[in-house]
Design an enzyme around this catalytic site. Structure first.
Site, PDB file in Angstrom:
ATOM      1  N   THR A  86       5.866 -15.576 -13.500  1.00 17.29           N
ATOM      2  CA  THR A  86       6.633 -16.912 -13.429  1.00 17.29           C
ATOM      3  C   THR A  86       6.430 -17.493 -14.927  1.00 17.29           C
ATOM      4  OG1 THR A  86       6.459 -17.325 -11.226  1.00 17.29           O
ATOM      5  CG2 THR A  86       6.486 -19.219 -12.667  1.00 17.29           C
ATOM      6  N   CYS A 114       5.688  -8.236  -5.953  1.00 22.40           N
ATOM      7  CA  CYS A 114       6.062  -9.633  -6.172  1.00 22.40           C
ATOM      8  C   CYS A 114       6.051 -10.190  -4.669  1.00 22.40           C
ATOM      9  CB  CYS A 114       7.137  -9.917  -6.969  1.00 22.40           C
ATOM     10  SG  CYS A 114       8.629  -8.794  -6.619  1.00 22.40           S
ATOM     11  N   LYS A 169      14.883  -3.745 -21.636  1.00 25.01           N
ATOM     12  CA  LYS A 169      13.511  -3.211 -21.779  1.00 25.01           C
ATOM     13  C   LYS A 169      12.467  -2.938 -20.738  1.00 25.01           C
ATOM     14  CE  LYS A 169       9.918  -5.756 -23.066  1.00 25.01           C
ATOM     15  NZ  LYS A 169       8.670  -4.759 -22.575  1.00 25.01           N
ATOM     16  N   GLU A 192      13.538 -13.076 -11.612  1.00 28.36           N
ATOM     17  CA  GLU A 192      12.886 -12.563 -10.048  1.00 28.36           C
ATOM     18  C   GLU A 192      11.436 -12.797 -10.719  1.00 28.36           C
ATOM     19  OE1 GLU A 192      10.820 -10.738  -7.741  1.00 28.36           O
ATOM     20  OE2 GLU A 192      12.045  -8.879  -8.213  1.00 28.36           O
ATOM     21  N   GLU A 218      -0.979 -15.938  -7.695  1.00 32.87           N
ATOM     22  CA  GLU A 218      -0.612 -14.464  -7.691  1.00 32.87           C
ATOM     23  C   GLU A 218      -1.894 -13.616  -8.128  1.00 32.87           C
ATOM     24  OE1 GLU A 218       2.609 -13.052  -9.801  1.00 32.87           O
ATOM     25  OE2 GLU A 218       3.446 -12.231  -7.854  1.00 32.87           O
TER      26      GLU A 218
END
Ligand code: NAI
Ligand code: MG
Length: 504
Positions: A263, A317, A209, A283, A414
Site C-alpha cells: 500500500t 495479500c 517489471k 492491488e 499487514e
C-alpha cells in the site's frame, strides 16, 4: 506411501484433511525420507532484459544477484534496467502496438495466447522448480497452484480474445495502447499471468517489471514468447528495483499502469501520477478476517484457517491473517488449530512433503520478526511449534497469537508472513464490526452452516472477495480486487478485461 525411519514410537499424524485430530499433544512427527523434486529448472547464469523480442544487456551494464532464499545461494545474475532501458522497452511496445498487435483481429491474437498457455504447460515442472528456487515457496504449491493457475489465466483470456464484443454488452471496446505493470514477489509467475493475459487479449502491448527477488520465471516466460512467435515488442520485461518500477509507472507512453504490491508504494505511485491522464489499477495489501461461527464444520474450518495463513508462508495479500472465532467454540478451535500446526512440515521448499518453505528475503524475514516481537511486547500470547529450522536460509515458524486485541499492531498491520492473530466475538454484528475495522478490504472468509448468514456476511463485509466455507480459492473467471486501502480495479473475469479497454 512415506517411508518410515526408525524413531521412538509416536502417534501417526493425520494428514487427512477434515479428519478430526485428537486434542492431544503429539510427540515427534513421523519422519519422512527426503523427497526432493529433481527436475532441471534450466537456469541461465545471467538474464538480460527482454525488449523488442530479444534479450539485450542493460545500457548501464549493471546486474544484481537473485538468490535462493532456502539456502542463500546465488541462482543467477539479473539485469538492472535504468530509465533509458525502460524507454527503449516503451518504444518497442508502441511500435508493436501501432504496427501489429493493436490491429490484429482478436481471433488471431487468441492463437498466440493459447500457444503461450500450452507451452507453459509443456514446461510446467521446470517452471515450478525455478519458481520454488527463486522465491522459496514449497514445490507442491508452485507445482499444483502457481504454474497451473498461470496457464489457466492465459487459456481463459485467450478464450475472450475473439469475443470482446461481449465484454461490455451494447458497447464496442478498443485497446488502450501500451500499458505499464509492476508486480511483487509472492506469486511471481502467477501475478505476471494475471497482468499480461487480459492486457494481451484486449490488444494492448506491455512493459512489465517483476520484483527484484523473483525475476527468473518472468524471463523464462520470455523464452516461451519467443518460442510462440509472439511479435517482437508485444511484451517487454525490464528487471530491477524500485527505481526501475518508478520509471515504468511514470513513462509518458503508458496509457494505463497496473501495480500490485505494498500500500505504501501504491500511494507513492498514485501521488506521482495525480493530474496525468493515465488509467490506473492498484492491488495492494490486506488484513483479512477468517470468521468461524459455532455451527461451522470445525475440522474443515481448521484446515481452511491453516491454508488461509500458512499457504505460501503467509506471503499472500488476501491471507486470512486474523481469525475471528465465535466465543462458544474458541477454546476447542484453538486447541485443534495448534494440533494441526504442530504437524506442519517446515523446511526445504524443493521437498515434496514440505508445507512451509522459506521466507522470500532477508528483509521480509526482518519485517516479520519485528512485528512478531511487537505482538509479544504488547501482551498477546504466542504459540510456535517446536519444529527445527534449517541452518541456512530464511525461515520463520508458523505462529499463532491468542489474546489479541484490536489495538495490537499484529491485529492491524499487514505482516505478510506465517503469523495468525486470533480474536473472539459473540454476535454476528460484532464479527462484522471487527472484520471491517481495518484500513484494508481485500478478502474475508466465513465458516458457518447457515446459507442466510453467509449471504448477510458477504453483503456487509467490506472486502472484494468473501469465501464461504473455503479459503484462497481462485479462478480466472472470478474478479479479484480490493476495497479501501487494498486498492481499486479488478483482475480476472469480464470485470478485469474492462480495466484494459476503452469503450468506443
Ligand atoms: P513493494 O511494494 O516495495 O514491491 C512491489 C513491487 O514494486 C516490486 O516490483 C518493487 O520493485 C516495486 N517498487 C518498489 N518501489 C517502487 C516505486 N517507487 N515505484 C514503482 N515500483 C516500485 O513491496 P516490498 O517492499 O517488496 O514488500 C513490503 C511489504 O509490502 C510486505 O511486507 C507486504 O506487507 C507488502 N506487500 C504486499 C503485496 C501484495 O500483493 N499486496 C506484495 C508484496 C508486498
Ligand atoms: Mg530470489
Amino acid at each position: 506411501m512415506p517411508t518410515l525411519t526408525e524413531k521412538k514410537p509416536t502417534r501417526p499424524t493425520s494428514r487427512h484433511h477434515g479428519r478430526p485430530l485428537p486434542e492431544l499433544i503429539f510427540g515427534d512427527l513421523w519422519e519422512f525420507d527426503p523427497a526432493p523434486e529433481t527436475a532441471d529448472p534450466k537456469l541461465k547464469a545471467r538474464y538480460d532484459l527482454f525488449i523488442g523480442g530479444r534479450f539485450i544487456a542493460p545500457q548501464s551494464g549493471k546486474y544484481f544477484d537473485s538468490i535462493n532464499p532456502a539456502n542463500e545461494q546465488k541462482l543467477a545474475e539479473i539485469a538492472h534496467a535504468g530509465a533509458a532501458d525502460v524507454d527503449a522497452a516503451y518504444q518497442a511496445a508502441r511500435k508493436a502496438f501501432d504496427t501489429v498487435w493493436g490491429r490484429m483481429p482478436g481471433k488471431e491474437r487468441a492463437k498466440y495466447i493459447y500457444r503461450i498457455a500450452r507451452l507453459l504447460q509443456d514446461r510446467a515442472r521446470e517452471f515450478a522448480v525455478a519458481e520454488t528456487m527463486d522465491g522459496g515457496k514449497p514445490i507442491k504449491e508452485s507445482r499444483d497452484f502457481d504454474v497451473p493457475m498461470a496457464a489457466a489465466h492465459f487459456f481463459y483470456h485467450a478464450g475472450w480474445a475473439d469475443k470482446l464484443d461481449y465484454v461490455a454488452p451494447g458497447r464496442r471496446v478498443a485497446p488502450l495502447g501500451v500499458v505499464g505493470q509492476v508486480i511483487p514477489w509472492n506469486f511471481p509467475l502467477l501475478m505476471l499471468a494475471w497482468k499480461l493475459a487480459p492486457a494481451l487479449a484486449m490488444g494492448n502491448c506491455i512493459v512489465i517489471k517483476p520484483a527484484e527477488t523473483t525475476s527468473i520465471t518472468a524471463l523464462k516466460l520470455a523464452e516461451i514468447f519467443q518460442d510462440a512467435g509472439l511479435p517482437p515488442g508485444v511484451v517487454n520485461i525490464v528487471t530491477g528495483f524500485g527505481d526501475t518500477g518508478a520509471a515504468v509507472m511514470s513513462h509518458p507512453i503508458a496509457a494505463k499502469v497496473a501495480f500490485t504490491g505494498s500500500t505504501e508504494v501504491g500511494k507513492i505511485i498514485m501521488r506521482s501520477l495525480a493530474g496525468t491522464d493515465k488509467k490506473m489499477t492498484m492491488e495492494l495489501g490486506g488484513k483479512a478476517a477468517n470468521i468461524v461461527f459455532d455451527d461451522a464444520p470445525i475440522n474443515q474450518a481448521v484446515e481452511g484457517v491453516v491454508n488461509g495463513i500458512f499457504f505460501n508462508q503467509g506471503h499472500v495479500c488476501c491471507a486470512g491473517s486474523r481469525l475471528l472465532v465465535h466465543e462458544p467454540i474458541a477454546k476447542e478451535f484453538l486447541a485443534k488449530l495448534k494440533n494441526r500446526v504442530r504437524v506442519l512440515r517446515l523446511g526445504d521448499p524443493l521437498d515434496k512433503n514440505t508445507d512451509i518453505g522459506a521466507i522470500n528475503s532477508k528483509e521480509q524475514l526482518g519485517k516479520i520478526t519485528e512485528l512478531v516481537n511487537s505482538g509479544v511486547k504488547e501482551g498477546a500470547e504466542m504459540f510456535q511449534p517446536a519444529c527445527k529450522l534449517p541452518l541456512r536460509g530464511y525461515y520463520f515458524r508458523p505462529t499463532i497469537f491468542s489474546g489479541v486485541s484490536m489495538s495490537h499492531r499484529i491485529a492491524r498491520e499487514e505482516i505478510f508472513g506465517p503469523v495468525l492473530s486470533v480474536l473472539t466475538f459473540r454476535t454476528v454484528d460484532e464479527a462484522i464490526e471487527k472484520a471491517n475495522n481495518t484500513a484494508y478490504g481485500l478478502s474475508a472468509g466465513v465458516w458457518t452452516d447457515k446459507g442466510s448468514r453467509i449471504l448477510k456476511m458477504s453483503t456487509e463485509l467490506k472486502a472484494g472477495v468473501v469465501w464461504a466455507n473455503t479459503y484462497n480459492k481462485f479462478d480466472p473467471a472470478s474478479p479479484f480486487g480490493g476495497y479501501k486501502e487494498s486498492g481499486f480495479g479488478r483482475e480476472g473475469g469480464r470485470q478485469g478485461l474492462l480495466d484494459y479497454c476503452q469503450l468506443v
